[in-house]
Design an enzyme around this catalytic site. Structure first.
Site, short mmCIF file in Angstrom:
data_model
loop_
_atom_site.label_atom_id
_atom_site.label_comp_id
_atom_site.label_asym_id
_atom_site.label_seq_id
_atom_site.Cartn_x
_atom_site.Cartn_y
_atom_site.Cartn_z
N HIS A 259 -1.93 0.00 -2.37
CA HIS A 259 -0.84 -1.10 -1.96
C HIS A 259 -0.46 -1.83 -3.22
CE1 HIS A 259 -1.29 -1.20 2.50
NE2 HIS A 259 -1.26 -0.07 2.22
N GLU B 172 -0.54 -5.09 -4.08
CA GLU B 172 -1.34 -6.15 -4.25
C GLU B 172 -2.61 -5.70 -5.10
OE1 GLU B 172 0.01 -5.00 -1.62
OE2 GLU B 172 0.05 -6.83 0.04
N CYS C 73 -1.91 -6.58 3.86
CA CYS C 73 -2.67 -6.21 4.89
C CYS C 73 -4.07 -6.69 4.63
CB CYS C 73 -2.71 -4.67 4.72
SG CYS C 73 -3.59 -4.13 3.67
N CYS D 154 -5.84 -5.60 1.36
CA CYS D 154 -5.29 -6.36 0.37
C CYS D 154 -6.11 -7.78 0.37
CB CYS D 154 -4.02 -6.22 0.17
SG CYS D 154 -3.27 -4.70 -0.25
N1 LIG Z 1 1.30 -5.63 1.84
C1 LIG Z 1 1.70 -4.43 1.69
C2 LIG Z 1 2.16 -3.65 2.77
C3 LIG Z 1 2.10 -2.21 2.59
N2 LIG Z 1 2.30 -1.76 1.37
C4 LIG Z 1 2.51 -0.36 1.03
C5 LIG Z 1 1.89 0.71 1.94
C6 LIG Z 1 2.95 1.90 2.05
O1 LIG Z 1 3.13 2.48 0.88
C7 LIG Z 1 4.18 1.11 2.30
C8 LIG Z 1 4.13 0.82 3.89
O2 LIG Z 1 4.79 1.85 4.43
P1 LIG Z 1 5.73 2.00 5.82
O3 LIG Z 1 4.48 1.74 6.89
O4 LIG Z 1 6.43 0.41 5.96
O5 LIG Z 1 6.61 3.02 6.03
O6 LIG Z 1 4.10 -0.18 1.92
C9 LIG Z 1 1.90 -2.51 0.31
O7 LIG Z 1 1.80 -2.11 -0.96
N3 LIG Z 1 1.65 -3.62 0.53
ZN ZN Z 2 -2.61 -3.75 1.50
#
Ligand SMILES: Nc1ccn([C@H]2C[C@H](O)[C@@H](COP(=O)(O)O)O2)c(=O)n1
Ligand code: ZN
Length: 161
Positions: free
Chosen positions: A79, A81, A105, A108
């Protein structure tokens, strides 16, 4: 003597802008996330975006959202973060501020808390109903990490790249 420019961008616009620019590096076809970590005196310390760990090819690992867990992206993507925290090469992130384009999430959130980051500015919160984000907020609240939604000015900028 002429007056100073009046339409310069604010600190929040600047740092969320950097987070948004970082997100453009993401290869994730569905959600691109960017993060920018800033010191108490408004210096950029680190940046990150969601993607595969070093050595894991963007072309070989899956980007799908569905199917067998081993054949979709979720077990593999780092992610934004976490990447921003891990990309930091200096000493401590104690009392730093993180700007992130999507609410963190639970995993993170743990890293943010343990790194000593004290303030979080987020833009989108599209997964607010998920257990992951609910748990994330529970931990951030308990740990005294202040978070607030980015108050967009709606201003757009055009940059020739
Ligand atoms: N706070 C976040 C939440 C999600 N991510 C990343 C993880 C995945 O690459 C994407 C989420 O994919 P989706 O379920 O929307 O198709 O985003 C993050 O970096 N930071
Ligand atoms: Zn995360």
């Amino acid at each position: 003597m002429s007056d100073k420019r009046k339409d310069y961008i604010s600190w929040d616009e600047y740092f969320m802008g950097v987070a948004k620019l970082s997100a453009l590096r993401s290869k994730d076809p569905n959600t691109q996330v960017g993060a920018c970590i800033v010191s108490e005196d408004n210096k950029i310390l680190s940046m990150g975006y969601n993607g595969l760990p070093r050595g894991c090819s963007d072309d070989e690992f899956p980007w799908s959202r569905e199917g067998d867990p081993l054949d979709n992206k979720y077990l593999y993507t780092a992610h934004s973060e976490l990447n921003a925290i891990l990309n930091y090469q200096g000493g401590t992130l104690q009392n730093a501020k993180m700007y992130v384009t999507l609410f963190p999430c639970n995993e993170c959130a743990k890293a943010i808390i343990q790194a000593g980051i004290k303030t979080l500015v987020y833009d989108c919160d599209k997964y607010s109903d998920t257990a992951s984000v609910i748990a994330s907020k529970r931990m951030l609240n308990a740990a005294g990490v202040r978070y607030y939604k980015y108050d967009s000015t709606g201003r757009t900028v055009q940059i020739e790249l």
